[in-house]
Scaffold this motif. Structure first.
Motif, PDB file in Angstrom:
ATOM      1  N   ALA A  27       0.862  -1.187   0.000  1.00  0.00           N
ATOM      2  CA  ALA A  27       0.000   0.000   0.000  1.00  0.00           C
ATOM      3  C   ALA A  27       0.898   1.237   0.000  1.00  0.00           C
ATOM      4  CB  ALA A  27      -0.895  -0.020   1.234  1.00  0.00           C
ATOM      5  N   PRO A  28       0.402   2.353  -0.535  1.00  0.00           N
ATOM      6  CA  PRO A  28       1.240   3.552  -0.589  1.00  0.00           C
ATOM      7  C   PRO A  28       1.386   4.205   0.775  1.00  0.00           C
ATOM      8  CG  PRO A  28      -0.959   4.026  -1.422  1.00  0.00           C
ATOM      9  CD  PRO A  28      -0.918   2.565  -1.144  1.00  0.00           C
ATOM     10  N   LEU A  29       2.406   5.036   0.903  1.00  0.00           N
ATOM     11  CA  LEU A  29       2.540   5.903   2.074  1.00  0.00           C
ATOM     12  C   LEU A  29       2.022   7.287   1.686  1.00  0.00           C
ATOM     13  CD1 LEU A  29       6.012   4.726   3.414  1.00  0.00           C
ATOM     14  CD2 LEU A  29       3.751   4.145   4.290  1.00  0.00           C
ATOM     15  N   LYS A  30       2.228   8.251   2.546  1.00  0.00           N
ATOM     16  CA  LYS A  30       1.618   9.581   2.354  1.00  0.00           C
ATOM     17  C   LYS A  30       1.891  10.163   0.963  1.00  0.00           C
ATOM     18  CE  LYS A  30       3.147  12.947   4.941  1.00  0.00           C
ATOM     19  NZ  LYS A  30       3.496  14.301   4.810  1.00  0.00           N
ATOM     20  N   ASP A  31       3.168  10.389   0.640  1.00  0.00           N
ATOM     21  CA  ASP A  31       3.515  10.970  -0.663  1.00  0.00           C
ATOM     22  C   ASP A  31       4.275   9.994  -1.552  1.00  0.00           C
ATOM     23  OD1 ASP A  31       2.489  13.461   0.180  1.00  0.00           O
ATOM     24  OD2 ASP A  31       4.381  13.891   1.200  1.00  0.00           O
ATOM     25  N   LEU A  32       4.355   8.750  -1.134  1.00  0.00           N
ATOM     26  CA  LEU A  32       5.199   7.781  -1.824  1.00  0.00           C
ATOM     27  C   LEU A  32       4.337   6.605  -2.261  1.00  0.00           C
ATOM     28  CD1 LEU A  32       8.285   7.311  -2.375  1.00  0.00           C
ATOM     29  CD2 LEU A  32       8.357   6.077  -0.213  1.00  0.00           C
ATOM     30  N   ASP A  33       4.175   6.451  -3.607  1.00  0.00           N
ATOM     31  CA  ASP A  33       3.342   5.320  -4.019  1.00  0.00           C
ATOM     32  C   ASP A  33       4.091   4.008  -3.788  1.00  0.00           C
ATOM     33  OD1 ASP A  33       4.562   4.234  -6.543  1.00  0.00           O
ATOM     34  OD2 ASP A  33       4.257   6.302  -7.205  1.00  0.00           O
ATOM     35  N   ALA A  34       3.352   2.925  -3.759  1.00  0.00           N
ATOM     36  CA  ALA A  34       3.923   1.650  -3.314  1.00  0.00           C
ATOM     37  C   ALA A  34       5.042   1.163  -4.231  1.00  0.00           C
ATOM     38  CB  ALA A  34       2.823   0.590  -3.212  1.00  0.00           C
ATOM     39  N   GLY A  35       4.883   1.406  -5.555  1.00  0.00           N
ATOM     40  CA  GLY A  35       5.925   0.976  -6.492  1.00  0.00           C
ATOM     41  C   GLY A  35       7.218   1.742  -6.252  1.00  0.00           C
ATOM     42  N   ALA A  36       7.090   3.068  -6.046  1.00  0.00           N
ATOM     43  CA  ALA A  36       8.283   3.888  -5.799  1.00  0.00           C
ATOM     44  C   ALA A  36       8.937   3.482  -4.486  1.00  0.00           C
ATOM     45  CB  ALA A  36       7.901   5.363  -5.778  1.00  0.00           C
ATOM     46  N   GLY A  37       8.117   3.170  -3.496  1.00  0.00           N
ATOM     47  CA  GLY A  37       8.660   2.732  -2.209  1.00  0.00           C
ATOM     48  C   GLY A  37       9.413   1.418  -2.352  1.00  0.00           C
ATOM     49  N   ALA A  38       8.810   0.472  -3.076  1.00  0.00           N
ATOM     50  CA  ALA A  38       9.466  -0.823  -3.272  1.00  0.00           C
ATOM     51  C   ALA A  38      10.765  -0.648  -4.055  1.00  0.00           C
ATOM     52  CB  ALA A  38       8.524  -1.773  -4.014  1.00  0.00           C
ATOM     53  N   ASN A  39      10.750   0.321  -4.971  1.00  0.00           N
ATOM     54  CA  ASN A  39      11.957   0.564  -5.759  1.00  0.00           C
ATOM     55  C   ASN A  39      13.117   1.060  -4.896  1.00  0.00           C
ATOM     56  OD1 ASN A  39      12.961   0.312  -8.408  1.00  0.00           O
ATOM     57  ND2 ASN A  39      13.078   2.558  -8.527  1.00  0.00           N
ATOM     58  N   LEU A  40      12.812   1.753  -3.796  1.00  0.00           N
ATOM     59  CA  LEU A  40      13.881   2.181  -2.880  1.00  0.00           C
ATOM     60  C   LEU A  40      14.591   0.962  -2.296  1.00  0.00           C
ATOM     61  CD1 LEU A  40      12.121   5.118  -0.980  1.00  0.00           C
ATOM     62  CD2 LEU A  40      13.931   5.307  -2.697  1.00  0.00           C
ATOM     63  N   TYR A  41      13.828  -0.076  -1.990  1.00  0.00           N
ATOM     64  CA  TYR A  41      14.444  -1.314  -1.492  1.00  0.00           C
ATOM     65  C   TYR A  41      15.289  -1.959  -2.591  1.00  0.00           C
ATOM     66  CZ  TYR A  41      11.392  -0.935   2.570  1.00  0.00           C
ATOM     67  OH  TYR A  41      10.764  -0.493   3.709  1.00  0.00           O
ATOM     68  N   ARG A  42      14.749  -1.982  -3.809  1.00  0.00           N
ATOM     69  CA  ARG A  42      15.484  -2.592  -4.926  1.00  0.00           C
ATOM     70  C   ARG A  42      16.816  -1.869  -5.152  1.00  0.00           C
ATOM     71  NH1 ARG A  42      12.268  -3.868 -10.254  1.00  0.00           N
ATOM     72  NH2 ARG A  42      11.867  -1.652 -10.271  1.00  0.00           N
ATOM     73  N   ASP A  43      16.761  -0.531  -5.144  1.00  0.00           N
ATOM     74  CA  ASP A  43      17.993   0.253  -5.338  1.00  0.00           C
ATOM     75  C   ASP A  43      18.988   0.000  -4.203  1.00  0.00           C
ATOM     76  OD1 ASP A  43      16.926   1.296  -7.609  1.00  0.00           O
ATOM     77  OD2 ASP A  43      16.430   3.257  -6.765  1.00  0.00           O
ATOM     78  N   ALA A  44      18.456  -0.070  -2.988  1.00  0.00           N
ATOM     79  CA  ALA A  44      19.336  -0.257  -1.822  1.00  0.00           C
ATOM     80  C   ALA A  44      20.048  -1.605  -1.888  1.00  0.00           C
ATOM     81  CB  ALA A  44      18.529  -0.149  -0.531  1.00  0.00           C
ATOM     82  N   ILE A  45      19.327  -2.648  -2.288  1.00  0.00           N
ATOM     83  CA  ILE A  45      19.925  -3.991  -2.384  1.00  0.00           C
ATOM     84  C   ILE A  45      21.064  -3.983  -3.412  1.00  0.00           C
ATOM     85  CG2 ILE A  45      19.509  -6.377  -3.124  1.00  0.00           C
ATOM     86  CD1 ILE A  45      16.599  -5.978  -2.058  1.00  0.00           C
ATOM     87  N   LEU A  46      20.774  -3.416  -4.582  1.00  0.00           N
ATOM     88  CA  LEU A  46      21.793  -3.387  -5.633  1.00  0.00           C
ATOM     89  C   LEU A  46      23.014  -2.583  -5.183  1.00  0.00           C
ATOM     90  CD1 LEU A  46      22.367  -4.366  -8.486  1.00  0.00           C
ATOM     91  CD2 LEU A  46      21.397  -2.235  -9.354  1.00  0.00           C
ATOM     92  N   GLU A  47      22.778  -1.463  -4.526  1.00  0.00           N
ATOM     93  CA  GLU A  47      23.900  -0.626  -4.093  1.00  0.00           C
ATOM     94  C   GLU A  47      24.770  -1.348  -3.057  1.00  0.00           C
ATOM     95  OE1 GLU A  47      24.933   2.029  -5.449  1.00  0.00           O
ATOM     96  OE2 GLU A  47      26.480   2.555  -3.996  1.00  0.00           O
ATOM     97  N   VAL A  48      24.132  -2.043  -2.114  1.00  0.00           N
ATOM     98  CA  VAL A  48      24.901  -2.807  -1.112  1.00  0.00           C
ATOM     99  C   VAL A  48      25.780  -3.842  -1.808  1.00  0.00           C
ATOM    100  CG1 VAL A  48      24.681  -4.586   0.691  1.00  0.00           C
ATOM    101  CG2 VAL A  48      23.338  -2.492   0.840  1.00  0.00           C
ATOM    102  N   GLU A  49      25.204  -4.517  -2.798  1.00  0.00           N
ATOM    103  CA  GLU A  49      25.956  -5.576  -3.473  1.00  0.00           C
ATOM    104  C   GLU A  49      27.078  -5.003  -4.343  1.00  0.00           C
ATOM    105  OE1 GLU A  49      22.235  -8.740  -3.331  1.00  0.00           O
ATOM    106  OE2 GLU A  49      22.812  -7.920  -5.265  1.00  0.00           O
TER     107      GLU A  49
END
Lengths: 258, 290
Positions: A27-49
């Protein structure tokens, strides 16, 4: 949706570089839609690796630069033929050297894979076990009757060969690449050992005799068989001289078979 | 393992500690008492031998330590990672830390480690699942652990309760302690649009054993927990409210990316100590209305 199904949906989405839209159940947060929020996790995983790869392969990184390295890392981590399947950062570099020759720019940097293999060995040496010290019983057996001796390479040591002077590349990198480096394969095969004699991993060039003996030791547990094999490979070998350097340098572990 | 209270797992260390980073090792080890305690990231020391462990041994001789983990996978649906647990137990035996903590999240799925702290839906099913895993981990380690709240960038359709209720119920059900990350509360409150004060008021006080402080970055649509800058004033303000509610607890300054000189970290610890003192002085002087 069950917890496992929720995690499956999200894990699949964040590990798929091409996934779009929104993972199921979010589900979305206040100003962050759910896809954009999930993408933050995707970016973070790739950056860590990617950062873990940069830490493991600092010389390759400095040789090719940030942009090229990241492109290679993305292909390695998320490409169709990705060899990084378990996500274990301790082993993240294991398949990276093999992918380097397949990259477009590899023609200009044919030594990269060998440099990467050397860096992987340096990484392993840094956290690997020390060699057991040579005890009096073993020393006596070495002089008198070596038939019961067992041998192996030091647990933190790796031996490598390259058609390029990878030890010089390492030394030049330690100096900050201050002087222009001639990386050609004109001078024949370079044999090296990577190990950790004290606090830091080191890279040393091996003589032909040392390479032959250490190669034999890495494949034979019996000391006598290793020496025989080395002599078969190179009838001119001076085993005593090779051992005279290998033992005090703690490249090998020799023990009496009890 | 029952009947825990925060005082039983805090040992002797108090005050504001710092995250130990190898880049600062020489500076830390060449002087005396540069911090009341340090937190080490467990995963950095899962090696068999070598210089990292040698440094850790020296640090252990001089400072109380906390162990912080990122791979216990408390909320995962994979089987518990026995290899990870064994490595952690070996580390615990080596340094005898005051605390062992990890995050209220999941970090792997079907054997693939994700290397990120993934969010959990706040449901009764999740509470039951996570609490059962924490109990098994505590039994395996032979000690209570602390669980830390995350910063959130998504929500779940299934959520049945606010995060502070979820966190409190997990701690109660699992008989574990809470590591309250004040920056994460601030970031999640901004992103989800709830009140950070309401969060602090909603957490059960008797299980809160430690606080984390860090910095975030501001974007148009969200705040991002980055651990890459000083603790923002607004997080320190929330920290003061947190101290007023829970009383002083050991507190850690986290700074992982864009690592500054060690002196900068020490200055952050002083700021946090001052905030703690301000909050305590207000707490001890009842207002006129009371």
């Amino acid at each position: 949706m069950k917890l496992a199904d929720q995690q499956a949906a999200l894990a699949k989405w964040v590990l798929d570089a091409k996934a779009q839209g929104t993972p199921k159940g979010l589900a979305p947060l206040k100003d962050l839609d759910a896809g954009a929020g999930a993408n933050l996790y995707r970016d973070a995983i790739l950056e860590v690796e990617i950062r873990a790869l940069i830490i493991t392969f600092p010389i390759v990184y400095d040789l090719v630069g940030d942009r090229y390295f990241r492109a290679a890392a993305k292909q390695y981590l998320r490409g169709e033929d990705s060899r990084f399947r378990d996500g274990n950062l301790d082993k993240i570099g294991n398949g990276f050297p093999a992918i380097l020759p397949t990259l477009e720019a590899a023609e200009q940097t044919p030594y990269l894979a060998d440099v990467a293999r050397m860096e992987l060995a340096i990484d392993r040496a840094s956290g690997g076990l020390d060699a057991a010290p040579l005890d009096q019983e073993t020393l006596t057996a070495l002089s008198n009757d070596p038939s019961d001796l067992q041998c192996r390479l030091c647990p933190n040591a790796t031996i490598l060969q390259s058609q390029y002077p990878i030890d010089k590349i390492h030394a030049s990198w330690l100096e900050g690449f201050k002087e222009e480096l001639d990386i050609s394969n004109d001078s024949g095969t370079t044999s090296i050992i990577v190990w950790r004699p004290e606090d830091e991993a080191k890279v040393s060039r091996l003589s032909i005799d040392e390479w032959t003996l250490l190669s034999a030791i890495s494949t034979h547990h019996s000391f006598l068989k290793a020496v025989e094999s080395a002599s078969d490979q190179n009838p001119q070998i001076d085993v005593a001289s090779a051992l005279a350097n290998a033992i005090p340098s703690r490249w090998v572990e020799i023990t009496v078979n009890s | 393992m029952t009947g825990t209270s925060w005082t039983k797992v805090t040992g002797g260390a108090q005050g504001v500690g710092l995250g130990f980073r190898l880049e600062h090792a020489q500076r830390i080890l060449e002087e005396e008492a540069v911090s009341p305690w340090f937190e080490v990231l467990a995963d950095n020391f899962f090696v068999e031998s070598g210089p990292r462990l040698a440094i850790l041994d020296k640090l252990t001789e001089r400072y109380p330590l906390a162990v912080h983990c990122v791979g216990l996978n408390l909320g995962g649906t994979d089987p518990l990672d026995r290899e990870y647990l064994a490595q952690l137990k070996k580390l615990i035996n080596r340094i005898n830390p005051l605390w062992v903590s990890d995050h209220l999240c999941w970090t792997s799925f079907e054997g693939r480690r994700l290397n990120e702290l993934m969010p959990l839906p706040f449901t009764q099913e999740t509470i039951k699942h996570v609490a059962e895993r924490i109990k098994r981990i505590q039994d395996a380690l032979g000690r209570h652990i602390l669980v830390e709240n995350l910063s959130s960038y998504v929500s779940f359709e299934q959520n049945e309760m606010p995060e502070w209720e979820f966190l409190s119920q997990v701690a109660q059900e699992a008989d574990c302690m809470i590591l309250l990350d004040v920056n994460n509360i601030y970031v999640s409150a901004r992103n989800a649009g709830f009140s950070s004060s309401e969060y602090v008021e909603g957490v059960t006080p008797d299980r809160v054993a430690q606080f984390h402080l860090a910095g975030f970055e501001e974007f148009d649509t969200h705040y991002l927990d980055t651990h890459g800058r000083e603790v923002p004033d607004e997080v320190l303000e929330l920290f003061e409210k947190t101290i007023e509610r829970f009383g002083p607890r050991p507190t850690l300054i986290e700074w992982d990316s864009n690592l500054p000189p060690f002196e900068t970290l020490k200055a952050q610890a002083v700021r946090a100590e001052q905030a703690m003192s301000r909050a305590m002085s207000r707490k001890s002087i009842p207002s006129a209305a009371e």
